[in-house]
Design a protein around this motif. Sequence first.
Motif, PDB file in Angstrom:
ATOM      1  N   THR A  68      -7.884 -38.191   6.796  1.00  0.00           N
ATOM      2  CA  THR A  68      -7.313 -39.264   5.976  1.00  0.00           C
ATOM      3  C   THR A  68      -6.393 -38.729   4.878  1.00  0.00           C
ATOM      4  OG1 THR A  68      -9.132 -39.255   4.383  1.00  0.00           O
ATOM      5  CG2 THR A  68      -9.394 -40.646   6.342  1.00  0.00           C
ATOM      6  N   TYR A  69      -6.391 -37.423   4.636  1.00  0.00           N
ATOM      7  CA  TYR A  69      -5.588 -36.873   3.540  1.00  0.00           C
ATOM      8  C   TYR A  69      -4.102 -36.854   3.883  1.00  0.00           C
ATOM      9  CZ  TYR A  69      -9.573 -34.986   0.918  1.00  0.00           C
ATOM     10  OH  TYR A  69     -10.715 -34.837   0.179  1.00  0.00           O
ATOM     11  N   PRO A  94      -5.980 -27.637   6.488  1.00  0.00           N
ATOM     12  CA  PRO A  94      -6.611 -28.168   7.700  1.00  0.00           C
ATOM     13  C   PRO A  94      -6.866 -29.674   7.621  1.00  0.00           C
ATOM     14  CG  PRO A  94      -8.167 -26.792   6.448  1.00  0.00           C
ATOM     15  CD  PRO A  94      -6.847 -26.700   5.743  1.00  0.00           C
ATOM     16  N   ASP A  95      -6.862 -30.229   6.403  1.00  0.00           N
ATOM     17  CA  ASP A  95      -7.024 -31.678   6.244  1.00  0.00           C
ATOM     18  C   ASP A  95      -5.664 -32.327   6.409  1.00  0.00           C
ATOM     19  OD1 ASP A  95      -9.809 -31.503   5.674  1.00  0.00           O
ATOM     20  OD2 ASP A  95      -9.322 -30.874   3.630  1.00  0.00           O
ATOM     21  N   ARG A  96      -5.448 -33.026   7.535  1.00  0.00           N
ATOM     22  CA  ARG A  96      -4.153 -33.612   7.862  1.00  0.00           C
ATOM     23  C   ARG A  96      -4.351 -34.609   8.998  1.00  0.00           C
ATOM     24  NH1 ARG A  96      -1.223 -29.142   7.354  1.00  0.00           N
ATOM     25  NH2 ARG A  96       0.601 -30.000   8.397  1.00  0.00           N
ATOM     26  N   PRO A  97      -3.372 -35.486   9.249  1.00  0.00           N
ATOM     27  CA  PRO A  97      -3.601 -36.567  10.225  1.00  0.00           C
ATOM     28  C   PRO A  97      -3.989 -36.072  11.624  1.00  0.00           C
ATOM     29  CG  PRO A  97      -1.669 -37.067   8.879  1.00  0.00           C
ATOM     30  CD  PRO A  97      -2.089 -35.672   8.508  1.00  0.00           C
ATOM     31  N   ILE A 139       2.967 -39.096  14.510  1.00  0.00           N
ATOM     32  CA  ILE A 139       3.338 -39.328  13.111  1.00  0.00           C
ATOM     33  C   ILE A 139       4.838 -39.641  13.016  1.00  0.00           C
ATOM     34  CG2 ILE A 139       1.467 -37.931  12.152  1.00  0.00           C
ATOM     35  CD1 ILE A 139       4.523 -36.181  11.732  1.00  0.00           C
ATOM     36  N   GLY A 140       5.544 -39.532  14.134  1.00  0.00           N
ATOM     37  CA  GLY A 140       6.967 -39.834  14.174  1.00  0.00           C
ATOM     38  C   GLY A 140       7.505 -39.563  15.564  1.00  0.00           C
ATOM     39  N   TYR A 141       8.835 -39.703  15.700  1.00  0.00           N
ATOM     40  CA  TYR A 141       9.471 -39.526  17.006  1.00  0.00           C
ATOM     41  C   TYR A 141      10.786 -38.765  16.866  1.00  0.00           C
ATOM     42  CZ  TYR A 141       6.027 -42.739  18.797  1.00  0.00           C
ATOM     43  OH  TYR A 141       4.837 -43.300  19.153  1.00  0.00           O
ATOM     44  N   VAL A 180       3.583 -34.821  16.385  1.00  0.00           N
ATOM     45  CA  VAL A 180       2.191 -35.002  15.975  1.00  0.00           C
ATOM     46  C   VAL A 180       1.831 -34.251  14.688  1.00  0.00           C
ATOM     47  CG1 VAL A 180       1.363 -35.614  18.281  1.00  0.00           C
ATOM     48  CG2 VAL A 180       1.340 -33.196  17.561  1.00  0.00           C
ATOM     49  N   ASP A 181       2.658 -33.274  14.292  1.00  0.00           N
ATOM     50  CA  ASP A 181       2.378 -32.567  13.035  1.00  0.00           C
ATOM     51  C   ASP A 181       3.634 -31.807  12.606  1.00  0.00           C
ATOM     52  OD1 ASP A 181       0.897 -31.695  10.819  1.00  0.00           O
ATOM     53  OD2 ASP A 181      -0.263 -30.199  11.929  1.00  0.00           O
ATOM     54  N   ILE A 182       3.701 -31.515  11.314  1.00  0.00           N
ATOM     55  CA  ILE A 182       4.768 -30.686  10.737  1.00  0.00           C
ATOM     56  C   ILE A 182       4.085 -29.716   9.780  1.00  0.00           C
ATOM     57  CG2 ILE A 182       6.877 -30.648   9.354  1.00  0.00           C
ATOM     58  CD1 ILE A 182       7.313 -33.584  10.088  1.00  0.00           C
ATOM     59  N   LYS A 183       4.417 -28.435   9.904  1.00  0.00           N
ATOM     60  CA  LYS A 183       3.852 -27.418   9.004  1.00  0.00           C
ATOM     61  C   LYS A 183       4.980 -26.540   8.487  1.00  0.00           C
ATOM     62  CE  LYS A 183      -0.223 -26.784  12.024  1.00  0.00           C
ATOM     63  NZ  LYS A 183      -1.297 -27.481  11.322  1.00  0.00           N
TER      64      LYS A 183
END
Lengths: 129, 129
Positions: free
Chosen positions: A65-66, A88-91, B8-10, B123-126
Amino acid sequence: MEYTLTPIGYVHSMIKTRDQAPKQGTEGAPSAEISILPEYRDALDGMEPGSRLILLTWFHKSDRTYLRVHPRGNVNIPKRGVFSTRSPDRPNPIGLHEVTLTKISNLNLEVTPLEALDGTPVVDIKPAI
Amino acid sequence: MEYTLTPIGYVHSMIKTRDQAPKQGTEGAPSAEISILPEYRDALDGMEPGSRLILLTWFHKSDRTYLRVHPRGNVNIPKRGVFSTRSPDRPNPIGLHEVTLTKISNLNLEVTPLEALDGTPVVDIKPAI
């Protein structure tokens, strides 16, 4: 829309809690063993000790949820969006770990260094480029 | 055990088919735009143009049943386990793309280079390390 991930293996490590885990593999993480599930045996074909790999894991202890966190969990650093941190806390709590494969024996891979917790699911392995 | 990923986006790209896509971003891929879904706005806080990012995508056109493939889709190269290739056809088809963030405007990120297809879920961005 949702997508489903299935573990392809699990991490076996001396790191048992988040408190014990370095923030990054390069910050003193130990070596670890990855046990691959038998149904993925053929996907290991061609892996060689000495090669650099990227492990993708599922941070199974994370809070999804963060959206903003204190970088490195340090309350003295102002909060920031999770997409500009490695929290590590991420959607979608996917972990990225660049490691060296030191040994491969049947379905077990020995890798170093790895900051992931014991029992962490592994969802993919790719060669580092 | 299964885990669920949520986009989380496209990706918005001029690359419309797998045939048009370079194998890697460094092989002549164009720039692309990522539209982030409004509910993840806070997670963008602190992102800066010029930074290097790792995008994690979901290869939505992939075949998840493959365990061995011809590297680079080249039938002249013997088949190998998918974990020693970057093939999009793999059990958990997560894509890794290292890009430069060139512009950020509200919920839209302009990144370069990106070999992902138009419509690919992100699905993620780092931050790259």
